[in-house]
Design an enzyme around this catalytic site. Structure first.
Site, PDB file in Angstrom:
ATOM      1  N   ASP A 137     -42.433 -15.835  25.459  1.00  0.00           N
ATOM      2  CA  ASP A 137     -43.344 -15.834  23.639  1.00  0.00           C
ATOM      3  C   ASP A 137     -42.859 -17.443  24.006  1.00  0.00           C
ATOM      4  OD1 ASP A 137     -44.436 -14.664  22.175  1.00  0.00           O
ATOM      5  OD2 ASP A 137     -43.443 -15.662  20.324  1.00  0.00           O
ATOM      6  N   LYS A 161     -52.617 -15.848  30.409  1.00  0.00           N
ATOM      7  CA  LYS A 161     -50.844 -16.239  30.538  1.00  0.00           C
ATOM      8  C   LYS A 161     -50.185 -15.571  31.496  1.00  0.00           C
ATOM      9  CE  LYS A 161     -48.094 -15.107  27.533  1.00  0.00           C
ATOM     10  NZ  LYS A 161     -47.372 -15.581  26.054  1.00  0.00           N
ATOM     11  N   LYS A 202     -50.832 -29.484  35.323  1.00  0.00           N
ATOM     12  CA  LYS A 202     -50.701 -28.600  33.709  1.00  0.00           C
ATOM     13  C   LYS A 202     -49.036 -27.892  34.332  1.00  0.00           C
ATOM     14  CE  LYS A 202     -51.361 -25.475  30.342  1.00  0.00           C
ATOM     15  NZ  LYS A 202     -51.796 -23.966  29.166  1.00  0.00           N
ATOM     16  N   ARG A 259     -53.820 -11.839  29.684  1.00  0.00           N
ATOM     17  CA  ARG A 259     -54.579 -12.283  31.480  1.00  0.00           C
ATOM     18  C   ARG A 259     -54.306 -13.657  31.550  1.00  0.00           C
ATOM     19  NH1 ARG A 259     -57.815  -7.568  34.060  1.00  0.00           N
ATOM     20  NH2 ARG A 259     -57.464  -5.677  32.808  1.00  0.00           N
ATOM     21  N   SER A 306     -46.976  -9.214  30.157  1.00  0.00           N
ATOM     22  CA  SER A 306     -47.549 -10.141  29.268  1.00  0.00           C
ATOM     23  C   SER A 306     -49.050  -9.244  29.367  1.00  0.00           C
ATOM     24  CB  SER A 306     -47.866 -11.412  29.959  1.00  0.00           C
ATOM     25  OG  SER A 306     -48.578 -11.776  28.792  1.00  0.00           O
TER      26      SER A 306
HETATM   27  P1  IMP Z   1     -48.428 -15.022  23.009  1.00  0.00           P
HETATM   28  O1  IMP Z   1     -47.045 -15.744  23.850  1.00  0.00           O
HETATM   29  O2  IMP Z   1     -48.930 -14.033  24.061  1.00  0.00           O
HETATM   30  O3  IMP Z   1     -47.606 -14.618  21.675  1.00  0.00           O
HETATM   31  O4  IMP Z   1     -49.044 -16.173  22.453  1.00  0.00           O
HETATM   32  C1  IMP Z   1     -49.212 -17.725  22.684  1.00  0.00           C
HETATM   33  C2  IMP Z   1     -50.320 -17.812  21.845  1.00  0.00           C
HETATM   34  O5  IMP Z   1     -50.464 -19.276  22.178  1.00  0.00           O
HETATM   35  C3  IMP Z   1     -51.212 -17.977  22.916  1.00  0.00           C
HETATM   36  O6  IMP Z   1     -51.971 -17.124  22.481  1.00  0.00           O
HETATM   37  C4  IMP Z   1     -52.216 -19.347  23.014  1.00  0.00           C
HETATM   38  O7  IMP Z   1     -52.771 -19.585  21.777  1.00  0.00           O
HETATM   39  C5  IMP Z   1     -50.738 -20.460  22.167  1.00  0.00           C
HETATM   40  N1  IMP Z   1     -50.132 -21.224  23.161  1.00  0.00           N
HETATM   41  C6  IMP Z   1     -48.633 -20.208  24.267  1.00  0.00           C
HETATM   42  N2  IMP Z   1     -49.176 -21.050  25.223  1.00  0.00           N
HETATM   43  C7  IMP Z   1     -50.325 -21.836  25.638  1.00  0.00           C
HETATM   44  C8  IMP Z   1     -50.375 -22.815  26.866  1.00  0.00           C
HETATM   45  O8  IMP Z   1     -50.324 -23.311  27.536  1.00  0.00           O
HETATM   46  N3  IMP Z   1     -52.098 -23.146  26.284  1.00  0.00           N
HETATM   47  C9  IMP Z   1     -52.608 -23.057  25.514  1.00  0.00           C
HETATM   48  N4  IMP Z   1     -52.405 -22.027  24.426  1.00  0.00           N
HETATM   49  C10 IMP Z   1     -51.092 -21.944  24.056  1.00  0.00           C
END
Ligand code: IMP
Length: 202
Positions: A71, A14, A178, A12, A9
């Site tokens: 994702d 995440k 969380k 950062r 990923s």
């Molecule tokens: P990706 O999984 O990197 O494509 O992005 C997922 C997007 O969903 C993130 O940039 C956030 O905007 C949103 N998102 C996913 N998980 C969370 C979370 O745990 N909290 C808040 N926003 C989230």
């Protein structure tokens, strides 16, 4: 020496959450920042599953290691599941979390609480070094979209998301609180179990 398990990923925030969720596994967990720079694969799939697998396959094959990737996104019922797979770029390419939150609040302006239902979804993918036995897990977390942001923790839509059974937003919770109920926490708790038995059987 333990086999490397790469967290695929480029986000950062995440990657940090995932590193915590994978702590204690019999693998040497690494992040992309520990590896040479590489351009991220495009997240052009229609589903979280397709995008998660695409990332895990790409980074795993590129660096020749086992890889996990996820994702995830937010699905709002009133918006027929939007922003969904477009959650990161809801307000436009390379937009800020604040811009996304502002756009979401605007889209739900005036809507009563009972119609502000939403869920987060996370698909966690594992691709082993030889690419042979891929594995997917899904986690969900149901809740509501608040009328204003609260809290300074977390990332993304956390200040607006109030999980069911709680009065606080994700951004007001400690990370452990969380993780215990979040979509990502759930998907990766399941993936951990799989990875433990996969490691034992290998
Ligand atoms: P990706 O999984 O990197 O494509 O992005 C997922 C997007 O969903 C993130 O940039 C956030 O905007 C949103 N998102 C996913 N998980 C969370 C979370 O745990 N909290 C808040 N926003 C989230």
């Amino acid at each position: 020496m333990a086999e490397v398990l790469l967290i695929g990923s480029g986000n950062r925030d995440k990657a940090r959450e995932l590193a915590t969720l994978l702590e204690g596994l019999p693998w040497e967990v690494g992040c992309l920042k520990d590896f040479p720079d590489v351009e991220e694969p495009e997240e052009d799939g229609d589903t979280f599953e397709v995008n998660a697998l695409k990332k895990a396959r790409f980074y795993g094959a590129h660096f020749g290691v086992a890889c996990v990737a996820d994702d995830s996104g937010l699905a709002v019922d009133f918006l027929d599941g939007a922003p969904g797979v477009y959650s990161a770029r809801y307000a436009g390419e390379s937009c800020s979390y604040e811009a996304n939150n502002k756009k979401l609040l605007h889209a739900l302006a005036g809507l009563p609480w009972h119609e502000r239902t939403a869920h987060f979804c996370c698909c966690a993918a594992f691709v082993p070094r030889d690419g042979a036995s891929e594995h997917l897990e899904i986690g969900r977390c149901e809740g509501h979209i608040a009328v204003a942001p609260t809290g300074a923790g977390g990332f993304g839509y956390d200040p607006l998301f109030v999980p069911n059974g709680e009065e606080r937003s994700f951004a007001e919770m400690r990370p452990e609180e969380k993780h215990a109920i979040s979509h990502r926490g759930r998907a990766f708790a399941q993936l951990r179990q799989f990875l433990e038995s996969y490691h034992e059987s290998g």
